[in-house]
Design a protein around this motif. Structure first.
Motif, mmCIF file in Angstrom:
data_model
loop_
_atom_site.group_PDB
_atom_site.id
_atom_site.type_symbol
_atom_site.label_atom_id
_atom_site.label_comp_id
_atom_site.label_asym_id
_atom_site.label_seq_id
_atom_site.Cartn_x
_atom_site.Cartn_y
_atom_site.Cartn_z
ATOM 1 N N HIS A 193 4.092 52.180 -12.679
ATOM 2 C CA HIS A 193 3.763 53.449 -12.043
ATOM 3 C C HIS A 193 4.523 53.556 -10.723
ATOM 4 N N SER A 230 0.891 62.887 -11.344
ATOM 5 C CA SER A 230 0.147 62.024 -10.435
ATOM 6 C C SER A 230 0.455 60.565 -10.744
ATOM 7 N N ASN A 231 1.263 59.957 -9.897
ATOM 8 C CA ASN A 231 1.655 58.557 -10.039
ATOM 9 C C ASN A 231 2.153 58.257 -11.453
#
Length: 319
Positions: A193, A230-231
């Motif tokens: 990530h 998101s990430n």
């Protein structure tokens, strides 16, 4: 009893899977003859749906063995009164538990209370590596499941560490530098990530600029990728992402390592020669990886009467 009979008895003892209560090849040949085939079938079914399980199982196996040894302590679910290793920061993104649970369910139906969850992790990881194009190595079995799962004991080498710092963790488990470099080659099918490497893209070590050791084209690509969602995550091997091969080493030699630790493998004086050799010799990587995985799978194992054989991988038998 004649000398020949004594010798034959001794040889039979040596061939027994329980001799000295150590790990052995085909440990379940009597107690659960189809154990390895059952695990392999589960992994094959899951791999057909999601080939990224190889990376997930490799990570699970590593995270398990480096905390209290290969005892399946990572599989224990937390309860309302007690947290388990699953809740520790490094394990929050570990996945593949459902694969181990399904294999255990089928094994319990075929051979109740015979096959440990620790062995299932080891076998499933091996099978997933082979399905991804990696070596199909033989692993000894006979591990037993641990009785402790404490999140405070989870202390694993991280993606931002230096080669020297990371090696201290491997050395503590009696693994060599060469074995560390080989095992990190598992990143050839891994992903991370953005939160694990975003500091390398724009403000590396407070400079306001990207990490100068990262290829500029990769910086641009990862910056764009990380700006969405998101990430989000990206592959650690940007070329043959789903194939278990030695391309990872060629990538980091081109300054295309995503994680700091990966890139430093290619630049650190102690490991750069090993990386160069593995990058040019796929057969050596394959053989060395198999050997290192077998050795890692022996870290602080419980055998004989130690530990237990769990009925369910997510809970101790006494729970």
């Amino acid at each position: 009893m004649t000398k020949m009979m004594i010798l034959m008895s001794f040889l039979l003892l040596l061939l027994s899977p329980c001799v000295f209560a150590q790990l052995s090849i085909n440990f379940y040949r009597v107690s659960c003859p189809n154990a390895e085939q059952i695990v392999k079938q589960v992994v094959r079914e899951e791999f057909a749906k999601d080939s990224s399980i190889t990376a997930g199982l490799l990570r699970m196996h590593f995270h398990d063995c480096f905390v209290r040894g290969c005892d399946a302590s990572i599989l224990i679910n937390s309860t309302s009164s007690k947290s388990s290793e699953k809740t520790a920061g490094p394990n929050l993104t570990v996945r593949g538990y459902e694969i181990i649970d399904e294999a255990k369910r089928r094994l319990e139906a075929a051979c109740p209370s015979k096959v440990s969850c620790a062995d299932i992790i080891t076998l499933a990881t091996r099978d997933s590596v082979a399905l991804a194009g990696g070596p199909n190595y033989v692993v000894p079995t006979g591990r037993r499941d641990g009785l402790v799962s404490n999140p405070n004991e989870v202390n694993l080498p991280g993606p931002g560490q230096s080669v020297t710092s990371a090696f201290q963790s491997f050395k503590a488990k009696k693994m060599t530098l060469n074995e560390m470099v080989v095992l990190l080659g598992a990143h050839t099918v891994g992903f991370a990530h953005c939160g694990f490497f975003s500091n390398r893209l724009s403000n590396f070590q407070g400079t306001g600029k990207p990490d100068p050791t990262m290829d500029s084209a990769l910086v641009t690509k990862l910056t764009q990728d990380c700006a969405s969602g998101s990430n989000p995550k990206t592959f650690l091997d940007q070329n043959t992402s789903n194939v278990f091969d030695n391309e990872f080493y060629r990538q980091i030699r081109l300054n295309r390592g995503v994680l700091k630790i990966d890139q430093e493998l290619a630049s650190d004086a102690t490991s750069s020669g090993l990386v160069s050799n593995l990058a040019s010799n796929p057969f050596q990587f394959s053989q060395s990886f198999a050997s290192a995985m077998v050795k890692m799978g022996r870290i602080e194992v419980l055998v004989g009467k130690a530990g237990e054989i769990r009925k369910s991988c997510g809970a101790f038998n006494s729970a």
